[in-house]
Design an enzyme around this catalytic site. Structure first.
Site, PDB file in Angstrom:
ATOM      1  N   LYS A 246       0.427  -1.668   0.116  1.00 16.58           N
ATOM      2  CA  LYS A 246       0.189   0.413  -0.270  1.00 16.58           C
ATOM      3  C   LYS A 246       0.760   1.638  -0.407  1.00 16.58           C
ATOM      4  CE  LYS A 246      -3.913  -2.418   2.560  1.00 16.58           C
ATOM      5  NZ  LYS A 246      -4.329  -2.563   0.716  1.00 16.58           N
ATOM      6  N   SER A 247       2.077   0.855  -0.513  1.00 15.72           N
ATOM      7  CA  SER A 247       3.089   2.262  -0.125  1.00 15.72           C
ATOM      8  C   SER A 247       3.629   2.485  -1.367  1.00 15.72           C
ATOM      9  CB  SER A 247       4.427   1.830   0.545  1.00 15.72           C
ATOM     10  OG  SER A 247       5.098   2.630   0.272  1.00 15.72           O
TER      11      SER A 247
END
Length: 317
Positions: A246-247
């Site tokens: 999610k980065s």
């Protein structure tokens, strides 16, 4: 989900060990994906068992065109080859439909018109249908189907890395979705059916899926299926403590230069960097890793991607 440290026997017999790696084609493989793939592959090899690859392509709105093939190409470049034909969930709808019908016929599943807004007051936990009637949302033309979770339903299991785990599924999760309101199969049903159909004995995956395991065990019990052994590997986090997937730090792996990424994954699994210092090819690295792998050294805590890249041992050639 609660748990406490508990030593699990990684040295049990090798008979019929079957592991798997099951990526969703929502993007290219990144360092966090490789950690899960490499860790599950190493444990399968440790037990002299098989390691299979399954593409979990059941969510078309989130899938990236071409991602599945790029994932397979990357795994090949890293020497992580499936020991059997690659299975694609998109070709297995009939299996899921048959299992869902069994649950409906046994009254272990039910049709539900509740929307997320209907369940907002209960924090999304479904314990009874509160919808006033069928949905009229054109984006969700069907009703969902949920597993009927009995009051007080609690699941306990021993995780190979994280120890004894316990979850009150009724209170913390509620009646969970098996087929979504948009008609797509829910992850929980598909993964349980596939793992049983493929004879998976050991599920080794990232700790982000730990919370799903009690639901899957309940579903296995409802369908009369065996429960595999579970081990959840530490996650990779970015500098801000976010899960790598999610980065923005989740850059795709470079198949043309696999050794640095394999060494970094090895370090994140708690293994001694010195074991891989002298290797010069992927084949040599995987052989050395199999010889030196110590499952007992796998850490429970998540690892920082930045810290691994700053560790000179992970980049030694």
């Amino acid at each position: 989900m609660s748990g406490h440290k508990h030593s699990i026997d990684f040295e049990r017999g090798a008979a019929a060990y079957r592991g798997r790696f099951a990526p969703s084609p929502t993007g290219d493989l990144h360092a966090g994906s490789l950690l899960a793939a490499f860790g599950s592959w190493l444990l399968a090899r440790r037990h002299g068992g098989q390691w299979l690859v399954r593409i979990e392509d059941l969510d078309p709105p989130r899938e990236v065109p071409g991602a599945a093939q790029r994932q397979l190409d990357a795994l090949s470049a890293f020497g992580l080859l499936s020991d059997g034909p690659v299975v694609r969930q998109s070709q297995r709808h009939a299996l899921y439909a048959a299992s869902l019908q069994r649950l409906l016929d046994a009254d272990q599943a039910f049709v539900c018109h509740c929307s997320r807004s209907d369940l907002a007051a209960s924090g999304g936990v479904h314990r009874r249908c509160v919808a006033h009637g069928p949905r009229v949302d054109h984006a969700a033309p069907q009703a969902a189907v949920r597993l009927r979770v009995a009051d007080g339903a609690t699941v306990e299991f021993d995780d190979g890395v994280l120890g004894r785990q316990r979850q009150d599924v009724a209170r913390e999760v509620g009646d969970f979705v098996l087929r979504r309101a948009d008609g797509h199969w829910a992850y929980q049903l598909a993964v349980v059916v596939d793992d049983a159909d493929q004879g998976i004995s050991d599920i080794v995956r990232g700790a982000d899926l730990l919370d799903s395991t009690p639901r899957q065990i309940l579903l296995q019990r409802a369908l009369g299926l065996p429960t595999p052994a579970y081990a959840h590997l530490p996650l990779l986090l970015d500098a801000h403590g976010r899960k790598l997937s999610k980065s923005e730090a989740a850059h795709p792996l470079d198949p043309a230069d696999p050794l640095p990424a394999l060494r970094a994954a090895w370090a994140a699994l708690g293994q001694a960097p010195q074991a891989l210092v002298a290797v010069e090819t992927v084949t040599q690295l995987l052989s050395a890793a199999c010889d030196s792998f110590s499952p007992a050294q796998i850490p429970q805590a998540a690892s920082s991607l930045a810290a691994m890249h700053n560790d000179p041992g992970t980049n030694a050639v």
